[in-house]
Design a protein around this motif. Sequence first.
Motif, PDB file in Angstrom:
ATOM      1  N   GLY A 272       0.781  -1.233   0.000  1.00  0.00           N
ATOM      2  CA  GLY A 272       0.000   0.000   0.000  1.00  0.00           C
ATOM      3  C   GLY A 272       0.809   1.277   0.000  1.00  0.00           C
ATOM      4  O   GLY A 272       0.244   2.368   0.001  1.00  0.00           O
ATOM      5  N   ARG A 273       2.148   1.183  -0.002  1.00  0.00           N
ATOM      6  CA  ARG A 273       2.982   2.388   0.143  1.00  0.00           C
ATOM      7  C   ARG A 273       3.560   2.862  -1.185  1.00  0.00           C
ATOM      8  O   ARG A 273       4.386   3.772  -1.205  1.00  0.00           O
ATOM      9  CB  ARG A 273       4.109   2.130   1.142  1.00  0.00           C
ATOM     10  CG  ARG A 273       3.771   2.460   2.592  1.00  0.00           C
ATOM     11  CD  ARG A 273       2.467   1.894   3.034  1.00  0.00           C
ATOM     12  NE  ARG A 273       2.123   2.224   4.408  1.00  0.00           N
ATOM     13  CZ  ARG A 273       0.978   1.904   4.981  1.00  0.00           C
ATOM     14  NH1 ARG A 273       0.050   1.262   4.270  1.00  0.00           N
ATOM     15  NH2 ARG A 273       0.720   2.225   6.224  1.00  0.00           N
ATOM     16  N   MET A 274       3.146   2.275  -2.277  1.00  0.00           N
ATOM     17  CA  MET A 274       3.677   2.684  -3.572  1.00  0.00           C
ATOM     18  C   MET A 274       3.446   4.169  -3.876  1.00  0.00           C
ATOM     19  O   MET A 274       4.337   4.851  -4.397  1.00  0.00           O
ATOM     20  CB  MET A 274       3.092   1.815  -4.678  1.00  0.00           C
ATOM     21  CG  MET A 274       3.551   2.167  -6.079  1.00  0.00           C
ATOM     22  SD  MET A 274       2.461   3.327  -6.889  1.00  0.00           S
ATOM     23  CE  MET A 274       1.066   2.269  -7.280  1.00  0.00           C
ATOM     24  N   PRO A 275       2.249   4.752  -3.576  1.00  0.00           N
ATOM     25  CA  PRO A 275       2.032   6.164  -3.905  1.00  0.00           C
ATOM     26  C   PRO A 275       3.026   7.102  -3.232  1.00  0.00           C
ATOM     27  O   PRO A 275       3.442   8.100  -3.844  1.00  0.00           O
ATOM     28  CB  PRO A 275       0.603   6.429  -3.432  1.00  0.00           C
ATOM     29  CG  PRO A 275      -0.066   5.089  -3.512  1.00  0.00           C
ATOM     30  CD  PRO A 275       0.999   4.108  -3.097  1.00  0.00           C
ATOM     31  N   ALA A 276       3.426   6.805  -1.989  1.00  0.00           N
ATOM     32  CA  ALA A 276       4.386   7.668  -1.301  1.00  0.00           C
ATOM     33  C   ALA A 276       5.752   7.599  -1.973  1.00  0.00           C
ATOM     34  O   ALA A 276       6.434   8.619  -2.134  1.00  0.00           O
ATOM     35  CB  ALA A 276       4.502   7.265   0.169  1.00  0.00           C
ATOM     36  N   ILE A 277       6.155   6.389  -2.375  1.00  0.00           N
ATOM     37  CA  ILE A 277       7.436   6.225  -3.053  1.00  0.00           C
ATOM     38  C   ILE A 277       7.401   6.964  -4.397  1.00  0.00           C
ATOM     39  O   ILE A 277       8.364   7.648  -4.780  1.00  0.00           O
ATOM     40  CB  ILE A 277       7.746   4.737  -3.274  1.00  0.00           C
ATOM     41  CG1 ILE A 277       7.757   3.998  -1.931  1.00  0.00           C
ATOM     42  CG2 ILE A 277       9.075   4.567  -3.997  1.00  0.00           C
ATOM     43  CD1 ILE A 277       8.805   4.469  -0.972  1.00  0.00           C
ATOM     44  N   ALA A 278       6.296   6.843  -5.096  1.00  0.00           N
ATOM     45  CA  ALA A 278       6.164   7.521  -6.389  1.00  0.00           C
ATOM     46  C   ALA A 278       6.195   9.035  -6.215  1.00  0.00           C
ATOM     47  O   ALA A 278       6.814   9.752  -7.016  1.00  0.00           O
ATOM     48  CB  ALA A 278       4.867   7.094  -7.079  1.00  0.00           C
ATOM     49  N   SER A 279       5.536   9.539  -5.173  1.00  0.00           N
ATOM     50  CA  SER A 279       5.525  10.984  -4.918  1.00  0.00           C
ATOM     51  C   SER A 279       6.937  11.489  -4.657  1.00  0.00           C
ATOM     52  O   SER A 279       7.353  12.526  -5.194  1.00  0.00           O
ATOM     53  CB  SER A 279       4.626  11.320  -3.727  1.00  0.00           C
ATOM     54  OG  SER A 279       3.298  10.896  -3.960  1.00  0.00           O
ATOM     55  N   GLY A 280       7.683  10.760  -3.839  1.00  0.00           N
ATOM     56  CA  GLY A 280       9.041  11.172  -3.521  1.00  0.00           C
ATOM     57  C   GLY A 280       9.947  11.127  -4.743  1.00  0.00           C
ATOM     58  O   GLY A 280      10.746  12.048  -4.973  1.00  0.00           O
ATOM     59  N   ALA A 281       9.820  10.063  -5.531  1.00  0.00           N
ATOM     60  CA  ALA A 281      10.653   9.934  -6.723  1.00  0.00           C
ATOM     61  C   ALA A 281      10.331  11.044  -7.727  1.00  0.00           C
ATOM     62  O   ALA A 281      11.230  11.637  -8.323  1.00  0.00           O
ATOM     63  CB  ALA A 281      10.435   8.562  -7.359  1.00  0.00           C
ATOM     64  N   ALA A 282       9.039  11.337  -7.887  1.00  0.00           N
ATOM     65  CA  ALA A 282       8.642  12.388  -8.831  1.00  0.00           C
ATOM     66  C   ALA A 282       9.125  13.753  -8.362  1.00  0.00           C
ATOM     67  O   ALA A 282       9.510  14.597  -9.184  1.00  0.00           O
ATOM     68  CB  ALA A 282       7.127  12.396  -9.000  1.00  0.00           C
ATOM     69  N   ALA A 283       9.116  13.980  -7.048  1.00  0.00           N
ATOM     70  CA  ALA A 283       9.597  15.255  -6.527  1.00  0.00           C
ATOM     71  C   ALA A 283      11.093  15.427  -6.776  1.00  0.00           C
ATOM     72  O   ALA A 283      11.577  16.536  -7.016  1.00  0.00           O
ATOM     73  CB  ALA A 283       9.295  15.362  -5.033  1.00  0.00           C
ATOM     74  N   ALA A 284      11.824  14.327  -6.732  1.00  0.00           N
ATOM     75  CA  ALA A 284      13.282  14.399  -6.905  1.00  0.00           C
ATOM     76  C   ALA A 284      13.691  14.479  -8.366  1.00  0.00           C
ATOM     77  O   ALA A 284      14.751  15.014  -8.689  1.00  0.00           O
ATOM     78  CB  ALA A 284      13.936  13.185  -6.251  1.00  0.00           C
ATOM     79  N   ASN A 285      12.869  13.944  -9.254  1.00  0.00           N
ATOM     80  CA  ASN A 285      13.232  13.929 -10.678  1.00  0.00           C
ATOM     81  C   ASN A 285      11.969  13.945 -11.524  1.00  0.00           C
ATOM     82  O   ASN A 285      11.318  12.919 -11.709  1.00  0.00           O
ATOM     83  CB  ASN A 285      14.060  12.680 -11.001  1.00  0.00           C
ATOM     84  CG  ASN A 285      14.608  12.698 -12.420  1.00  0.00           C
ATOM     85  OD1 ASN A 285      14.213  13.535 -13.241  1.00  0.00           O
ATOM     86  ND2 ASN A 285      15.511  11.787 -12.706  1.00  0.00           N
ATOM     87  N   ARG A 286      11.615  15.103 -12.035  1.00  0.00           N
ATOM     88  CA  ARG A 286      10.393  15.229 -12.824  1.00  0.00           C
ATOM     89  C   ARG A 286      10.599  14.841 -14.282  1.00  0.00           C
ATOM     90  O   ARG A 286       9.660  14.890 -15.078  1.00  0.00           O
ATOM     91  CB  ARG A 286       9.866  16.670 -12.765  1.00  0.00           C
ATOM     92  CG  ARG A 286      10.834  17.694 -13.334  1.00  0.00           C
ATOM     93  CD  ARG A 286      10.113  19.003 -13.639  1.00  0.00           C
ATOM     94  NE  ARG A 286       9.633  19.672 -12.445  1.00  0.00           N
ATOM     95  CZ  ARG A 286       8.854  20.752 -12.480  1.00  0.00           C
ATOM     96  NH1 ARG A 286       8.475  21.239 -13.669  1.00  0.00           N
ATOM     97  NH2 ARG A 286       8.459  21.335 -11.376  1.00  0.00           N
ATOM     98  N   GLU A 287      11.818  14.482 -14.651  1.00  0.00           N
ATOM     99  CA  GLU A 287      12.103  14.187 -16.053  1.00  0.00           C
ATOM    100  C   GLU A 287      11.732  12.758 -16.450  1.00  0.00           C
ATOM    101  O   GLU A 287      11.706  12.440 -17.637  1.00  0.00           O
ATOM    102  CB  GLU A 287      13.583  14.448 -16.354  1.00  0.00           C
ATOM    103  CG  GLU A 287      13.960  15.920 -16.272  1.00  0.00           C
ATOM    104  CD  GLU A 287      15.388  16.174 -16.694  1.00  0.00           C
ATOM    105  OE1 GLU A 287      16.133  15.184 -16.883  1.00  0.00           O
ATOM    106  OE2 GLU A 287      15.755  17.355 -16.816  1.00  0.00           O
ATOM    107  N   LEU A 288      11.487  11.891 -15.470  1.00  0.00           N
ATOM    108  CA  LEU A 288      11.111  10.517 -15.787  1.00  0.00           C
ATOM    109  C   LEU A 288       9.601  10.409 -15.942  1.00  0.00           C
ATOM    110  O   LEU A 288       8.835  11.241 -15.437  1.00  0.00           O
ATOM    111  CB  LEU A 288      11.579   9.565 -14.683  1.00  0.00           C
ATOM    112  CG  LEU A 288      13.097   9.457 -14.458  1.00  0.00           C
ATOM    113  CD1 LEU A 288      13.379   8.499 -13.301  1.00  0.00           C
ATOM    114  CD2 LEU A 288      13.799   8.977 -15.717  1.00  0.00           C
TER     115      LEU A 288
END
Length: 351
Positions: free
Chosen positions: A88-104
């Motif tokens: 159930g924690r995938m959205p938090a990981i995705a949010s953090g990754a997107a915040a760190a790198n918006r180019e992916l």
Amino acid sequence: MTYIAKPRVHHPSLPKNALGLTRRDYEGSMSTLCAGCGHDSVTAAIIEAFWRLEIPPHRVAKLSGIGCSAKTPTYFLGGAHGFNAVHGRMPAIASGAAAANRELTYIGVSGDGDSLSIGLGQLCHAIRRNVDMLYVLENNGVYGLTKGQFSASAEIGSKTKRGEANRQAPIDPVLLAISLGATFVARSFSGDKAQLVPLLEAGIAHKGFALIDVISPCVTFNDHEGSTRSYQATRERDVEIVSADFVPPAEEITSSYTMGDVAHVTMHDGSMLRFRRVADGYDPTDRDAAWAYIQARQAAGEVPTGLLFVDTSVPDMHDLLETVEAPLNVLPFEELCPGAAVLDSIQARWV
């Protein structure tokens, strides 16, 4: 057949996209899911969508939680970045990754249990933040990895493998997303590739959070209870000497129907779903009308599919938080760590 490795050599006549890549270049490992599982049809649709959009696999980040759905990213875009989060924690990981790198380009694959029970809060806040990602919810109504208990999307009256009827009202991810302000909401069926692939393409291209609820049948829980030769009856009369099971192979369920029409699709367990595509004149930009349409169709015993709601005017997470354009891993140390004086000035606001 999961022990068979995919051949590395491609036929030279396979069609290529503008990047010179074939569909095989967008595949992942051999699936270990049950034969006939709807999730594998979703995988094929995702491969087709990314190949058509000509997105380099190494510019994609794919994420998942726990469950049968969590295995799906293994089977597509083998050259992409990947992260398998806890339940159930995938959205938090995705949010953090997107915040760190918006180019992916970000795609998260989750199940109805992972999204609507264990990770319901996570899903809600990813919608609120309008995280720029495609969120594919593979919805089969059961917890497949733990032997078919009801998930939160199971409808009233649906039965488990043991014949027990569900008496609790379901959570509809589409209505939930619309009520929370989601900017792209769609629903499809894993066996309707003609509809699903364009929806995936649109969801990937959407700036903001795109939710696609995909009805994806679970093939494993379809043996009938009354049989004395069913798995359950056999287990009750037998002394188990080894923990093993056998899932009979089944055919992939597919369907094809035009806009505005209703398709009657029989599931592996004999139950029937009525899918209705939105009609030509349907307006997906009217949130209230979308909500009323979905409820009306559900009251008629139908599952509405297609692009149900979209709003391109809402700022995404990067706009709201004013994140930096460049990925954090390319910023110089002085920008990432401005020093104690800047930190003191920030803390001084709360003194």
